[in-house]
Each structure stands twice: as C-alpha cells, then as structure tokens.
Scaffold this motif. Structure first.
Motif, PDB file in Angstrom:
ATOM      1  N   ARG A  92      62.059 -12.178 -41.735  1.00 45.09           N
ATOM      2  CA  ARG A  92      60.596 -12.240 -41.807  1.00 45.09           C
ATOM      3  C   ARG A  92      59.979 -10.846 -41.708  1.00 45.09           C
ATOM      4  N   TYR A  94      58.730  -8.688 -43.571  1.00 43.19           N
ATOM      5  CA  TYR A  94      58.016  -8.243 -44.764  1.00 43.19           C
ATOM      6  C   TYR A  94      56.541  -8.067 -44.438  1.00 43.19           C
ATOM      7  N   ASP A  95      55.979  -7.018 -45.000  1.00 41.31           N
ATOM      8  CA  ASP A  95      54.554  -6.797 -44.835  1.00 41.31           C
ATOM      9  C   ASP A  95      53.748  -7.659 -45.803  1.00 41.31           C
ATOM     10  N   TYR A  96      54.346  -7.886 -46.996  1.00 42.71           N
ATOM     11  CA  TYR A  96      53.656  -8.678 -48.018  1.00 42.71           C
ATOM     12  C   TYR A  96      54.629  -9.654 -48.662  1.00 42.71           C
ATOM     13  N   ASN A 152      55.881 -13.233 -37.349  1.00 47.03           N
ATOM     14  CA  ASN A 152      55.500 -11.909 -37.822  1.00 47.03           C
ATOM     15  C   ASN A 152      54.001 -11.910 -38.105  1.00 47.03           C
ATOM     16  N   THR A 155      52.415  -9.971 -41.565  1.00 50.84           N
ATOM     17  CA  THR A 155      52.641 -10.372 -42.952  1.00 50.84           C
ATOM     18  C   THR A 155      51.380 -10.932 -43.585  1.00 50.84           C
TER      19      THR A 155
END
Length: 265
Positions: A92, A94-96, A152, A155
C-alpha cells in the motif's frame, strides 16, 4: 473565433513529483499513461495482472494482490487476464493509485456467479452478460478506498474513464456504460473529496478531439497524437514547472537510448 470547445479540467490541488510512487490499474488507457510516466522517469507499477476493463474485476484484482500469496483465491486468478501471475504482489506504499474504468458491462460465470475479467475463449453459454449499476460500483470502491485509507493515509485515488469506445457492446450500450462509470466516479469523489479526484480523459477525447483524425486506424482507440495531447493536459494539471522540466529531460534521454538501441541492431 475559436473553432473548438476546450475542456476545463478544474483545479484538484494535487502536485505530483518524481518522489511519488504510482500504481496504475485498469483499461489500456492506464497502459498508455503508465508508459508516459515511466518514460518521464516516475516510479510506477502498471497493470501487474494485465489490462482489466470493468470496475468489479479491477477491484477484485487489487483486493487479491494485497493479500498474502497463501490466502489468495486461485480460482479468481484463473479467470484473470492472460498476464495473471499468482505470485504478483502489491503493497500500500503508493502515493497515487490511478484507476481507469473501461466498461460497466461484465460477464458472470453462470455456475458460480464469479465476474470474470477474461472469458478465455470459453463458450458464451457459460456466461451471463450484465451491466453493473452505479450503486454496485460505488459500494465496492468505497470499501476499497476506506480500507486503503486505514493503512496509508497519504494515498490519493485518481479516477478516469477510458476514451476508448467499446463498439462490440453496441454504440448505445457503450454510452450507457460510460454514463454509469462517470456517475459512479462522481459519487466516489463526493464521498471522499480528500482522497479521490477525476481526470476527464473521456471528455478531452469526446469534446476537444472529436475529429476522426485523432483516432487510430480502428477508429476506436485514440491515436498517438491524441494520447500525447491528453498527456500534455495531465501534466498541466498535476505537475509543477520543475516536475515538467525533469519529465522532459527523462523523455529526451529515453528517446536517445531507444535511438541508440535501434541503430545498433
């Protein structure tokens, strides 16, 4: 006099950079934007299980890939795209998460009720064709976004609808499908305004690039010129001038490397 209608994307407030990590899932438009991001030097995972078109299959793939390999539903993987990899794994971190919905039409196995992403050339009699409802899509993806947020908090989900027309569904049916997807995404953005944004790739193709000269030879997929234009509008919205400059430098280096590779073959 202006002879075209320009789509107003609006301001999302997002500022992407090369320090961010991207996950792209969905239809072949995700592949196109993913390739642009990779060539621009961004860290990306693009369709790890191959191209997926309907929201239910994309959601199922994402859910399964986040499970430990020993807890995965192997029957589900067997009905994924031909690129399916039982051992593919996601985190998980990931920023986007960039999600492109292609169609609301699905095929469900009559025997089990499973929504399949790939019919694997099996007889039509084994499947039931249905169109997902707005409520079904929003309920499924609201659960995913809520679950993801608990792990997260940074995200952001970037949704888009593929500008590729699914003419095999029928032109009227394609319009109903795209409308369903647009309404579902609008609902999700309303439910999670701090986590979800919409990028109007579909509108850019339909309203700004409506001429057939912007389509590939099949008159269904966007041409390379059209993808380049949508990519330009994407950068205008989400990249700072510094990020755009760095992206251009990476693109020039990639073209140079590809030229050298071709010349040495």
């Amino acid at each position: 006099m202006d002879f075209r209608t320009k789509v107003d994307i609006g301001k999302t407030g997002l500022a992407m950079s090369h320090d961010d990590d991207f996950l792209l899932l969905g239809s072949c438009f995700s592949d196109s934007i993913g390739e642009k991001l990779v060539n621009g030097g961004f860290r990306c995972v693009v369709n790890p299980l191959g191209t997926l078109y309907n929201p239910a299959s994309i959601a199922s793939a994402l859910t399964e890939l986040l499970k430990p390999t020993g807890e995965r539903d192997r029957a589900f993987f067997d009905w994924l795209h031909s690129k399916a990899d039982h051992d593919a794994a996601l985190t998980r971190d990931y920023d986007y998460v960039f999600v492109t919905f292609g169609t609301a039409w699905i095929y469900r196995l009559k025997a089990s009720g499973l929504i399949v992403a790939n019919c694997r050339k099996q007889p039509d009699r084994l499947f039931r064709r249905e169109r997902l409802t707005v409520g079904e899509i929003t309920e499924t993806w609201a659960g995913i976004i809520t679950d993801w947020a608990s792990h997260n908090g940074r995200t952001r989900f970037l949704f888009t609808v593929s500008p590729i027309r699914h003419k095999k569904d029928g032109f009227h049916e394609n319009q109903l499908s795209k409308s369903t997807l647009l309404l579902a995404i609008d609902g999700l953005c309303g439910m999670f305004p701090d986590r979800c944004v919409y990028f109007p790739a579909y509108e850019l193709m339909m309203d700004e690039l409506r001429d057939y000269r912007f389509y590939a030879e099949d008159m269904v997929h966007p041409s390379g010129v059209a993808v380049d234009y949508i990519w330009e509008r994407f950068q205008e919205e989400f990249f700072s001038p510094q990020t755009r400059q760095r992206t251009s430098e990476h693109e020039r280096q990639r073209r140079k490397e590809n030229h050298i590779t071709i010349c040495t073959k």
